[in-house]
Design a protein around this motif. Structure first.
Motif, short mmCIF file in Angstrom:
data_model
loop_
_atom_site.label_atom_id
_atom_site.label_comp_id
_atom_site.label_asym_id
_atom_site.label_seq_id
_atom_site.Cartn_x
_atom_site.Cartn_y
_atom_site.Cartn_z
N THR B 35 0.86 -1.18 0.00
CA THR B 35 0.00 0.00 0.00
C THR B 35 0.90 1.23 0.00
O THR B 35 1.74 1.37 0.88
N LYS B 36 0.74 2.10 -0.99
CA LYS B 36 1.73 3.17 -1.19
C LYS B 36 1.25 4.54 -0.74
O LYS B 36 0.06 4.83 -0.76
N TYR B 37 2.23 5.38 -0.43
CA TYR B 37 1.98 6.81 -0.20
C TYR B 37 2.23 7.57 -1.50
O TYR B 37 3.31 7.48 -2.08
N GLY B 38 1.20 8.32 -1.95
CA GLY B 38 1.39 9.14 -3.15
C GLY B 38 1.07 10.60 -2.92
O GLY B 38 1.62 11.47 -3.59
N CYS B 39 0.15 10.90 -1.97
CA CYS B 39 -0.23 12.29 -1.76
C CYS B 39 -0.62 12.59 -0.32
O CYS B 39 -0.45 13.71 0.14
N GLY B 40 -1.19 11.62 0.34
CA GLY B 40 -1.59 11.84 1.73
C GLY B 40 -2.88 12.61 1.91
O GLY B 40 -3.30 12.85 3.05
N VAL B 41 -3.52 13.02 0.81
CA VAL B 41 -4.73 13.85 0.94
C VAL B 41 -5.89 13.33 0.08
O VAL B 41 -6.71 14.10 -0.40
N ALA B 42 -5.94 12.01 -0.12
CA ALA B 42 -7.06 11.39 -0.83
C ALA B 42 -7.20 11.87 -2.27
O ALA B 42 -8.30 11.93 -2.81
N GLN B 43 -6.08 12.21 -2.91
CA GLN B 43 -6.14 12.68 -4.30
C GLN B 43 -5.66 11.63 -5.30
O GLN B 43 -5.99 11.72 -6.48
N CYS B 44 -4.88 10.65 -4.88
CA CYS B 44 -4.20 9.82 -5.88
C CYS B 44 -4.58 8.35 -5.86
O CYS B 44 -4.42 7.65 -6.85
N GLY B 45 -5.05 7.85 -4.74
CA GLY B 45 -5.52 6.46 -4.70
C GLY B 45 -4.43 5.41 -4.53
O GLY B 45 -4.73 4.21 -4.48
N ALA B 46 -3.17 5.81 -4.43
CA ALA B 46 -2.09 4.83 -4.30
C ALA B 46 -2.21 4.02 -3.01
O ALA B 46 -1.67 2.93 -2.91
N CYS B 47 -2.95 4.58 -2.06
CA CYS B 47 -3.05 3.97 -0.72
C CYS B 47 -4.33 3.16 -0.56
O CYS B 47 -4.72 2.87 0.57
N THR B 48 -5.00 2.84 -1.66
CA THR B 48 -6.32 2.20 -1.57
C THR B 48 -6.25 0.81 -0.92
O THR B 48 -5.45 -0.02 -1.32
N ARG B 56 -11.19 2.14 0.08
CA ARG B 56 -11.00 3.14 1.12
C ARG B 56 -9.59 3.71 0.97
O ARG B 56 -8.63 2.97 0.75
N ARG B 57 -9.46 5.04 1.04
CA ARG B 57 -8.12 5.65 0.98
C ARG B 57 -7.52 5.61 2.40
O ARG B 57 -7.97 6.34 3.28
N SER B 58 -6.49 4.81 2.55
CA SER B 58 -5.96 4.61 3.90
C SER B 58 -5.21 5.83 4.42
O SER B 58 -5.02 5.97 5.62
N CYS B 59 -4.81 6.76 3.53
CA CYS B 59 -4.05 7.93 3.99
C CYS B 59 -4.91 8.91 4.76
O CYS B 59 -4.38 9.74 5.49
N VAL B 60 -6.23 8.84 4.58
CA VAL B 60 -7.11 9.76 5.32
C VAL B 60 -8.05 8.99 6.24
O VAL B 60 -9.09 9.49 6.63
S1 FES Z 1 -1.87 8.59 -0.70
FE1 FES Z 1 -2.90 9.55 -2.30
S2 FES Z 1 -4.94 9.03 -1.94
FE2 FES Z 1 -3.94 8.27 -0.23
#
Ligand code: FES
Ligand code: FES
Lengths: 714, 155
Positions: B35-48, B56-60
């Motif tokens: 599960t990756k970090y791409g933005c931290g603000v629910a914009q990119c989906g890398a953390c799905t 679910r976006r795990s970063c938020v």
């Molecule tokens: S890290 Fe980009 S949506 Fe969660």
């Protein structure tokens, strides 16, 4: 065929054919570094029959690992599923890019520069296996054949693994016979990439995924403007955050160390920092654009000239005088820049996805204060670059080294840039302004063309300056516009102004071509319209290179350009451009979208990149290049606001192309026997002008400023 | 403070601030780095990830919110739909740099679990939150259709 092979397996190598996986890591590494047999530093054959390709370039998605594996497997006549891939250590004598003289890749050069080297490496390994079999069986080498990983002579058969030990003691042939192209079994065919599976199931290891015992996580608070420095730090609030361990000043800002990334990022945000802005770049983008466009009204340093453009333009019957505006662009690779640095003996171990492995390691070791020779790079997959990693002295790497050093190397330190630091941290495609004056004579032919390009040089003040700047002319800035590049224009002049700013700039996927192709292809389109000529036929009459004409004809053919009715409310636009020795033409079918921006339905793309090593990777790179180019043409803009502060802090403001905006793409690859050339970048330059040319047909408006979302305020 | 939840079918616990995003609990504390970090603000989906089976976006997502719930990550996702999606992904070589792909695959599995035969519009909507900077979108769309066994080009 999966994943990066066990590192032990590849480090066990000593050059030449190397057998066995039993050497301890340290000793094996030393042996690998001192391998005298350089032609074979790329191939390892184990007694288990596995063939490991030591890949000297970073792999961030353009597929060179698969491309190089394809070439070596073909020359060896290996079975595809016995191939493995490993990344090379930082070692210039063995693994330098032949075009650069140091390890690294760029300019879509991975396959181009290593094509012959990899073929020789594979062919030498094959010849040694054949020789070993011939000796064992008492037959002449000419009676031994190899197919699909099996060496045979009559009824006798052996796998590579069975012959590897015998082969290892044979001399390495310096000039092994290469296959003729009709004998290729993998080159030119499409089959699975070496890394698709681990990249699908989450098991591929990126630097972001490295975890070491006792590791701490660092985040850096960087200055609000380029060139600003720390005056005073108040760290109380940061230190009060649970999980935060320590706070240290470093040259690029302030580092916060914590037990996880989240605490580190929150700590960095909570720091109260008094910044010294006295030496910072405080101009806004708007101010810089104004200065650049003023400069564009003066001739600048002459890059090249033929005929007399000024006189021809003065006498022209009809004229275009246009100024074009291109913003700073961030690369925004999906994985932000990241490093893990740990003490190792007298040196350090650095985990990274490094594009210029040796240069970067030297810079990192320099800042860390440890000897390069005692240090080790452990290379991982990199989550994108698009040019972002394409510098030997990368700010991010030296910053990570500073973080590790400031921590006294008391624990391994991992630094993952926040997306905010990534987007606001610079290394942008330079902001660029062009002015073009071009005109037609009374007969409708192009009378003259005068163009001035204004930007900050990427190479000035870097180790590449001597290579890239000749007689004060920066080649990257004018590539694609110089050499009267691709059209026969009698009276031509190109000038250049190099501007200064503290905003760090860097190569960005297709570099100068990102703007020069746009200007060339939209202006030529307008001139042809003015002259009442067809955009395809008109270009064909003017193109200098037959291969450029070839891709243009092909793109026109598969799109039915000018030969079919287009749906109501839609238009086709075309562009053709040569970059990195490859030729690409694209036709875009466009309508006006609900948001008032271009909606691109489909793109037809023809590419001539010489021998197609892996056609599906070429198609994938055209698709990706089109998506990357289109996304930035529509939305991409880094803006310095009042005081020089970057406004786009995350993907909410630095908008990316999303799936619903991606056009369908149809790719035709021109059949060619020319040397293979790059595909990572050449798909990018034509898309923006192709869309703009369709847009002009649809709306009557010529596009002078990118991105489209900026609006027409030029 | 300890938060307990199900992770890939097994019990898991995190000892720390319940506000910590699930993303960092997974990556930095529990060692699941797919599960990756791409933005931290629910914009990119890398953390799905999947929370009780839904995207679910795990970063938020504060870890406190998943207490007692079932979290599935790319490492643990299984079943017919998951296997079909992963096989389709590999078959047409969707990944380029690969960094966004675990998030893409998780979103696609979530989509097909909810809508086994999605239209192009369904795909656009469900996948809109997953950025691919390499723009592998043509193949993502194709792989989803292949996994679902639906044919047909876009208008
Ligand atoms: S890290 Fe980009 S949506 Fe969660
Ligand atoms: S494959 Fe690189 S970001 Fe999607």
């Amino acid at each position: 065929m999966t994943a990066v092979a066990n590192r032990r397996a590849f480090l066990a190598g000593t050059g030449g054919l190397t057998i066995g996986l039993t050497l301890p890591l340290g000793g094996a590494r030393a042996q690998a570094m001192s391998a005298p047999l350089q032609p074979n530093a790329f191939v390892r054959v184990g007694t288990d029959g596995l063939v490991t390709v030591i890949h000297k370039h970073v792999e961030f998605g353009q597929g060179p690992a698969t491309g190089v594996t394809t070439i070596i497997a073909d020359e060896m006549d290996a079975a595809w599923d016995q191939m493995r891939i490993a990344f090379a250590p930082a070692n210039d004598p063995l693994y330098k890019n032949l075009a650069f003289g140091t390890m690294g890749v760029g300019g879509s050069s991975a396959i181009r520069e290593s094509w012959m080297q990899m073929r020789m490496a594979g062919a030498a390994a094959r010849a040694m296996l054949v020789e070993a079999a011939a000796k064992r069986w008492g037959v002449p080498a000419s009676a031994v054949s190899v197919a699909n990983g099996v060496v045979s002579s009559g009824k006798r058969k052996a796998g590579f693994g069975e012959l590897a030990a015998d082969a290892a003691v044979l001399p390495v042939p310096q000039n092994p016979t290469l296959k003729t192209p009709d004998k290729f079994v993998y080159i030119g065919k499409t089959f699975a990439k070496v890394d698709s599976k681990p990249k699908t199931d989450g098991s591929a290891l990126f630097t972001q995924d490295v975890r070491l015992p006792g590791m701490v996580h660092a985040a850096v608070r960087r200055p609000p403007a380029f060139g600003a420095t720390v005056k005073k730090v108040e760290a109380g609030a940061a230190k009060a955050i649970p999980g935060v361990i320590d706070v240290k000043p470093i040259p690029s800002g302030v580092a916060v160390y914590a037990r996880d990334t989240w605490a580190a990022q929150r700590g960095a945000a909570a720091l109260e920092v008094d910044w010294d802005l006295s030496k910072a770049e405080t101009r806004s983008s708007a101010q810089m654009f104004a200065e650049y466009s003023a400069a564009a009204r003066t001739p600048g340093r002459q890059v090249e000239a033929s005929g007399d453009a000024a006189a021809a333009l003065a006498a022209a019957a009809r004229k275009i005088d246009a100024t074009f505006y291109f913003p700073f662009l961030a690369h925004g690779p999906m994985e932000t820049m990241d490093y893990v640095i740990a003490k190792k003996g007298e040196g350090i171990a650095v985990h990274a996805g490094s594009q210029f492995q040796v240069g970067e390691m030297r810079a990192i070791c320099g800042v860390a204060g440890v000897p390069f020779e005692k240090s080790e790079l452990i290379q991982h997959y990199a989550g994108g670059s698009f040019g972002r990693r394409a510098t030997p002295v990368m700010f991010d790497g030296t910053e990570a080294a500073a973080c590790a050093r400031a921590y006294g190397f008391a624990a391994p330190v991992k630094v993952v840039a926040s997306r905010e630091n990534d987007l606001t941290g610079g290394y942008y495609r330079p902001m660029t302004v062009h002015r073009v004056q071009a005109g037609l004579d009374g007969a409708g032919s192009i009378a003259g063309w005068d163009q001035v390009i204004v930007a900050k040089s990427i190479m000035k003040g870097t180790p590449f300056e001597a290579m890239g700047i000749k007689d004060g002319v920066d080649g990257n800035m004018v590539e694609g516009a110089n050499d009267t590049s691709q059209y026969k224009i009698g009276n031509f002049r190109l000038g250049q102004h190099l501007m200064d700013t503290k905003v760090p700039v860097l190569w960005w996927r297709s570099v100068g071509h990102t703007h020069t192709a746009f200007v060339k292809e939209t202006v030529i389109d307008e001139l042809l319209t003015m002259a009442g000529q067809d955009p395809v036929d008109g270009r064909l009459a003017l193109l200098k290179h037959e291969r450029a004409a070839g891709v243009l004809r092909k793109a026109a053919e598969i799109s039915g350009f000018g030969k079919r009715a287009v749906k109501k409310g839609r238009a086709l636009g075309v562009a053709v451009h040569e970059s990195f020795d490859s030729y690409v033409a694209q036709v875009a079918e466009v309508s006006v979208g609900a948001d008032g921006l271009p909606k691109v339905h489909k793109v037809w793309c023809a590419v001539d990149c010489g021998i197609a090593v892996n056609p599906d990777i070429i198609r994938a790179q055209m698709e990706g290049g089109i998506g990357y180019g289109l996304g930035h043409a529509l939305y991409g803009e880094i803006t310095l606001g009042e005081g020089g502060q970057v406004q786009e802090t995350n993907f909410d403001k630095y908008r990316s192309l999303r799936i619903g905006e991606m056009p369908d793409v149809e790719v035709a690859i021109i059949d060619s026997q020319e040397k293979p050339t790059g595909v990572g970048e050449p798909g990018v330059p034509p898309i923006a002008p192709a869309v703009a040319n369709a847009w002009r047909k649809l709306t009557g408006k010529a596009v002078r400023r990118l991105p489209f979302a900026h609006g027409d305020n030029s | 403070m300890t938060t307990s939840f199900q992770l890939n079918g097994k019990p898991a616990a995190f000892d720390g601030d319940p506000e910590t995003p699930l993303l960092w609990v997974l990556r930095d504390h529990l060692g699941l780095t797919g599960t990756k970090y791409g933005c931290g603000v629910a914009q990119c989906g890398a953390c799905t990830v999947h929370l009780d089976g839904k995207n679910r976006r795990s970063c938020v997502t504060p870890v406190g919110m998943v207490a007692g719930k079932a979290v599935t990550t790319i490492e643990g996702v299984a079943g017919k739909t998951a296997e079909a999606v992963k096989a389709a992904w590999v078959a047409i070589d969707v990944p380029q740099c690969g960094f966004c792909q675990s998030g893409q695959v998780m979103s696609a599995i979530g989509l097909l679990t909810a809508k086994p035969r999605p239209s192009d519009t369904d795909i656009d909507n469900a996948m809109a939150g997953n950025i691919c900077r390499c723009a592998t979108y043509v193949r993502i769309r194709q792989a989803i259709k292949d996994a679902a066994g639906v044919k047909g080009a876009r208008a």
